[in-house]
Design a protein around this motif. Structure first.
Motif, PDB file in Angstrom:
ATOM      1  N   GLU A   5       1.173  -1.100  -0.073  1.00  0.00           N
ATOM      2  CA  GLU A   5      -0.012   0.260  -0.091  1.00  0.00           C
ATOM      3  C   GLU A   5       0.947   1.564   0.127  1.00  0.00           C
ATOM      4  OE1 GLU A   5      -3.058  -0.279   3.184  1.00  0.00           O
ATOM      5  OE2 GLU A   5      -3.068  -2.221   2.556  1.00  0.00           O
ATOM      6  N   LEU A   6       1.487   1.657  -1.388  1.00  0.00           N
ATOM      7  CA  LEU A   6       2.199   2.764  -1.076  1.00  0.00           C
ATOM      8  C   LEU A   6       1.206   4.454  -0.699  1.00  0.00           C
ATOM      9  CD1 LEU A   6       5.082   3.405  -1.927  1.00  0.00           C
ATOM     10  CD2 LEU A   6       4.057   3.977  -4.531  1.00  0.00           C
ATOM     11  N   GLY A   7       0.287   4.074  -1.445  1.00  0.00           N
ATOM     12  CA  GLY A   7      -0.236   5.199  -0.844  1.00  0.00           C
ATOM     13  C   GLY A   7      -0.746   5.826   0.315  1.00  0.00           C
ATOM     14  N   THR A   8      -0.707   4.510   0.988  1.00  0.00           N
ATOM     15  CA  THR A   8      -0.476   4.718   2.725  1.00  0.00           C
ATOM     16  C   THR A   8       0.097   5.067   3.137  1.00  0.00           C
ATOM     17  OG1 THR A   8      -3.147   3.147   2.820  1.00  0.00           O
ATOM     18  CG2 THR A   8      -1.637   3.607   4.543  1.00  0.00           C
ATOM     19  N   MET A   9       1.529   4.426   2.671  1.00  0.00           N
ATOM     20  CA  MET A   9       2.580   4.645   3.205  1.00  0.00           C
ATOM     21  C   MET A   9       3.167   6.047   3.287  1.00  0.00           C
ATOM     22  SD  MET A   9       6.421   2.758   1.789  1.00  0.00           S
ATOM     23  CE  MET A   9       6.813   4.462   1.211  1.00  0.00           C
ATOM     24  N   LEU A  10       2.939   5.875   2.215  1.00  0.00           N
ATOM     25  CA  LEU A  10       3.261   7.991   1.856  1.00  0.00           C
ATOM     26  C   LEU A  10       2.808   8.847   2.719  1.00  0.00           C
ATOM     27  CD1 LEU A  10       3.516   7.593  -1.955  1.00  0.00           C
ATOM     28  CD2 LEU A  10       5.461   7.843  -0.191  1.00  0.00           C
ATOM     29  N   LYS A  11       0.840   8.621   3.530  1.00  0.00           N
ATOM     30  CA  LYS A  11       0.505   9.715   3.904  1.00  0.00           C
ATOM     31  C   LYS A  11       0.753   9.081   5.398  1.00  0.00           C
ATOM     32  CE  LYS A  11      -3.830   8.732   1.225  1.00  0.00           C
ATOM     33  NZ  LYS A  11      -5.444   8.241   1.562  1.00  0.00           N
ATOM     34  N   VAL A  12       1.176   7.625   5.942  1.00  0.00           N
ATOM     35  CA  VAL A  12       1.777   7.877   7.132  1.00  0.00           C
ATOM     36  C   VAL A  12       3.038   8.415   7.761  1.00  0.00           C
ATOM     37  CG1 VAL A  12       3.088   6.214   8.820  1.00  0.00           C
ATOM     38  CG2 VAL A  12       0.858   5.301   7.608  1.00  0.00           C
ATOM     39  N   VAL A  13       4.238   8.325   6.320  1.00  0.00           N
ATOM     40  CA  VAL A  13       5.287   8.922   6.424  1.00  0.00           C
ATOM     41  C   VAL A  13       5.063  10.887   6.440  1.00  0.00           C
ATOM     42  CG1 VAL A  13       7.969  10.068   4.954  1.00  0.00           C
ATOM     43  CG2 VAL A  13       6.509   7.329   5.264  1.00  0.00           C
ATOM     44  N   ARG A  14       4.545  11.110   6.132  1.00  0.00           N
ATOM     45  CA  ARG A  14       3.876  12.665   5.737  1.00  0.00           C
ATOM     46  C   ARG A  14       3.562  12.781   6.547  1.00  0.00           C
ATOM     47  NH1 ARG A  14      -0.414  15.968   5.104  1.00  0.00           N
ATOM     48  NH2 ARG A  14      -0.084  17.855   3.819  1.00  0.00           N
ATOM     49  N   ASN A  15       2.599  12.410   7.827  1.00  0.00           N
ATOM     50  CA  ASN A  15       2.237  12.950   9.354  1.00  0.00           C
ATOM     51  C   ASN A  15       3.057  12.447  10.158  1.00  0.00           C
ATOM     52  OD1 ASN A  15      -0.097  13.121   8.460  1.00  0.00           O
ATOM     53  ND2 ASN A  15      -1.112  11.147   8.191  1.00  0.00           N
ATOM     54  N   MET A  16       4.111  11.628   9.942  1.00  0.00           N
ATOM     55  CA  MET A  16       5.396  11.120  10.296  1.00  0.00           C
ATOM     56  C   MET A  16       6.182  12.868  10.776  1.00  0.00           C
ATOM     57  SD  MET A  16       6.334   7.198  10.553  1.00  0.00           S
ATOM     58  CE  MET A  16       6.807   7.728  11.550  1.00  0.00           C
ATOM     59  N   LEU A  17       6.502  12.917   9.766  1.00  0.00           N
ATOM     60  CA  LEU A  17       7.264  14.206   9.791  1.00  0.00           C
ATOM     61  C   LEU A  17       6.335  15.237   9.983  1.00  0.00           C
ATOM     62  CD1 LEU A  17       8.625  13.664   5.492  1.00  0.00           C
ATOM     63  CD2 LEU A  17       9.896  13.643   7.682  1.00  0.00           C
ATOM     64  N   LEU A  18       5.707  15.370   9.867  1.00  0.00           N
ATOM     65  CA  LEU A  18       4.262  16.741  10.242  1.00  0.00           C
ATOM     66  C   LEU A  18       4.905  16.931  12.029  1.00  0.00           C
ATOM     67  CD1 LEU A  18       1.754  17.143   7.514  1.00  0.00           C
ATOM     68  CD2 LEU A  18       3.745  18.459   8.093  1.00  0.00           C
ATOM     69  N   CYS A  19       4.253  15.679  12.786  1.00  0.00           N
ATOM     70  CA  CYS A  19       4.695  15.394  14.061  1.00  0.00           C
ATOM     71  C   CYS A  19       6.580  15.779  14.302  1.00  0.00           C
ATOM     72  CB  CYS A  19       4.205  14.170  14.010  1.00  0.00           C
ATOM     73  SG  CYS A  19       2.122  13.939  14.438  1.00  0.00           S
ATOM     74  N   HIS A  20       7.433  15.665  13.433  1.00  0.00           N
ATOM     75  CA  HIS A  20       8.387  15.734  13.826  1.00  0.00           C
ATOM     76  C   HIS A  20       8.395  17.341  14.611  1.00  0.00           C
ATOM     77  CE1 HIS A  20      12.236  15.957  14.490  1.00  0.00           C
ATOM     78  NE2 HIS A  20      12.735  16.336  12.799  1.00  0.00           N
ATOM     79  N   GLU A  21       8.295  18.066  13.398  1.00  0.00           N
ATOM     80  CA  GLU A  21       8.331  19.464  12.766  1.00  0.00           C
ATOM     81  C   GLU A  21       7.056  20.388  14.123  1.00  0.00           C
ATOM     82  OE1 GLU A  21       7.365  22.534   9.614  1.00  0.00           O
ATOM     83  OE2 GLU A  21       5.937  21.234   9.591  1.00  0.00           O
ATOM     84  N   SER A  22       6.412  19.895  14.215  1.00  0.00           N
ATOM     85  CA  SER A  22       5.350  20.110  15.536  1.00  0.00           C
ATOM     86  C   SER A  22       5.877  19.682  17.432  1.00  0.00           C
ATOM     87  CB  SER A  22       4.190  19.829  15.906  1.00  0.00           C
ATOM     88  OG  SER A  22       2.892  19.796  14.532  1.00  0.00           O
ATOM     89  N   MET A  23       7.285  18.669  17.032  1.00  0.00           N
ATOM     90  CA  MET A  23       7.622  18.713  18.546  1.00  0.00           C
ATOM     91  C   MET A  23       9.068  18.972  18.199  1.00  0.00           C
ATOM     92  SD  MET A  23       5.724  16.870  20.201  1.00  0.00           S
ATOM     93  CE  MET A  23       7.329  16.621  21.475  1.00  0.00           C
ATOM     94  N   TYR A  24       9.474  19.702  16.977  1.00  0.00           N
ATOM     95  CA  TYR A  24      10.934  20.065  17.317  1.00  0.00           C
ATOM     96  C   TYR A  24      10.668  21.032  17.357  1.00  0.00           C
ATOM     97  CZ  TYR A  24      15.219  22.280  14.769  1.00  0.00           C
ATOM     98  OH  TYR A  24      15.941  22.745  15.044  1.00  0.00           O
ATOM     99  N   ASN A  25       9.468  22.274  17.581  1.00  0.00           N
ATOM    100  CA  ASN A  25       9.194  23.626  17.878  1.00  0.00           C
ATOM    101  C   ASN A  25       9.017  23.651  18.713  1.00  0.00           C
ATOM    102  OD1 ASN A  25       9.828  24.298  14.682  1.00  0.00           O
ATOM    103  ND2 ASN A  25       7.259  24.023  14.109  1.00  0.00           N
ATOM    104  N   ALA A  26       8.508  23.035  19.331  1.00  0.00           N
ATOM    105  CA  ALA A  26       8.277  22.902  21.385  1.00  0.00           C
ATOM    106  C   ALA A  26       9.322  22.642  21.951  1.00  0.00           C
ATOM    107  CB  ALA A  26       6.651  21.641  21.282  1.00  0.00           C
ATOM    108  N   ILE A  27      10.150  21.824  21.313  1.00  0.00           N
ATOM    109  CA  ILE A  27      11.090  21.172  21.923  1.00  0.00           C
ATOM    110  C   ILE A  27      12.178  22.743  22.570  1.00  0.00           C
ATOM    111  CG2 ILE A  27      13.393  20.037  22.186  1.00  0.00           C
ATOM    112  CD1 ILE A  27      12.247  18.111  20.971  1.00  0.00           C
ATOM    113  N   LYS A  28      12.374  23.126  20.733  1.00  0.00           N
ATOM    114  CA  LYS A  28      13.418  24.157  20.397  1.00  0.00           C
ATOM    115  C   LYS A  28      12.512  25.525  21.922  1.00  0.00           C
ATOM    116  CE  LYS A  28      16.413  23.302  18.146  1.00  0.00           C
ATOM    117  NZ  LYS A  28      18.030  23.559  18.002  1.00  0.00           N
ATOM    118  N   GLU A  29      10.991  26.116  21.526  1.00  0.00           N
ATOM    119  CA  GLU A  29      10.699  26.758  22.364  1.00  0.00           C
ATOM    120  C   GLU A  29      10.617  26.881  24.322  1.00  0.00           C
ATOM    121  OE1 GLU A  29       5.857  26.003  22.622  1.00  0.00           O
ATOM    122  OE2 GLU A  29       6.334  27.303  19.703  1.00  0.00           O
TER     123      GLU A  29
END
Length: 231
Positions: A5-29
Motif C-alpha cells: 500500500e504505497l499510497g498509505t505508506m506515503l501518507k503515514v510518512v507525511r504525518n510522521m514528518l509533520l508530527c516531528h516538525e511540531s515537536m521540534y518547534n515545541a522543544i525549541k520553544e
C-alpha cells in the motif's frame, strides 16, 4: 503487517514528518539550544543483479523514497540538527514492490535472519553524509542478534563494523560524533518477543534472569577501554 500500500505508506510518512516538525518547534520553544533530530531507520538497497535494469532502477527508487526523501524534507523544514541513524541491514531488490534479503549460510546471518555484512555501517554513514554533509552523525542503533555462546558472529560483526566506521571517521572525515550499540542487555524485540539476543549481556530468560557478559560484550568493553580496535 500491511504491505503493498504505497499510497498509505506515503501518507503515514507525511504525518510522521509533520508530527516531528511540531515537536521540534515545541522543544525549541522550551530550550532553543537543544539539539533535536530523529532516529532514522536505514536500509541499503542493492539490485538483485547489476545486469537487470529493472532491479537497478527499482533499487535506486527505493533508496530515494526510504532513505533520502525524509532527510531532505526535514532539511527543508529546518527541523534537523544532526543525523540520527539506526543501521542494521541491506536488502536486494528483486522486482518492483518485492524485496528479498541476501541468502547467506547460517553463520553469515543473525538470529533475525538478517544479512551480516559488516560494511553496511560504513556505507550507511557515507551515504547519509552525502545528503547533508554539514551535519554531524550519531549512530543511534547498530548491533546484531546472536544467541549463541560464544557469540562468534557478534564478535566478528562488531569488530569489522567498527573498523569500517573508523575508516569513515579518520580517513574520510565523516563527522560521526557518537555510536550507541543495540543493545546492552537482551530486550523484548516486538513481534519476535525475547527470542532474538541483541544484548552484549545475555539474560537467562525466563528463568533466573542472570546476566552474563558475552565475548562480543568483552570485545566492546576492551575497545572502549583501549580507545582502539584490537587486531
Amino acid at each position: 503487517g500491511r504491505s503493498g500500500e504505497l499510497g498509505t505508506m506515503l501518507k503515514v510518512v507525511r504525518n510522521m514528518l509533520l508530527c516531528h516538525e511540531s515537536m521540534y518547534n515545541a522543544i525549541k520553544e522550551t530550550n532553543k539550544d537543544a539539539s533535536v533530530s530523529i532516529a532514522k531507520n536505514t536500509i541499503l538497497y542493492h539490485p538483485k543483479s547489476y545486469f537487470d535494469l529493472i532491479s537497478i532502477v527499482t533499487a535506486a527508487i527505493s533508496d530515494v523514497y526510504y532513505n533520502e526523501m525524509p532527510i531532505r524534507v526535514l532539511k527543508q523544514q529546518g527541523t534537523i540538527d544532526y543525523l540520527g541513524i539506526n543501521t542494521y541491514i541491506r536488502m536486494k531488490v528483486a522486482k518492483f514492490g518485492s524485496f528479498m534479503g541476501f541468502i547467506n549460510p547460517p553463520d553469515e546471518q543473525s538470529d533475525m535472519g538478517w544479512d551480516l555484512e559488516s560494511q553496511v555501517l560504513y556505507q550507511t554513514v557515507k551515504q547519509y553524509n552525502s545528503y547533508l554533509p554539514e551535519l554531524d552523525i550519531i549512530i543511534t542503533e547498530h548491533g546484531v542478534a546472536d544467541g549463541n555462546m560464544p557469540d562468534v558472529r557478534r564478535k566478528r560483526f562488531v569488530k569489522e563494523s567498527l573498523i569500517g566506521l573508523a575508516v569513515a571517521i579518520n580517513d574520510e572525515r565523516v563527522p560521526v560524533r557518537g555510536y550507541l550499540h543495540w543493545s546492552l542487555v537482551d530486550n523484548f524485540e516486538w513481534s519476535s518477543g525475547f527470542a532474538p539476543h541483541f544484548g552484549l549481556y545475555h539474560i537467562n530468560l525466563p528463568n533466573d534472569q542472570k546476566r552474563t557478559i558475552t565475548e562480543g560484550g568483552e570485545l566492546y568493553r576492551d575497545i572502549i577501554d583501549m580507545h582502539q580496535i584490537p587486531l
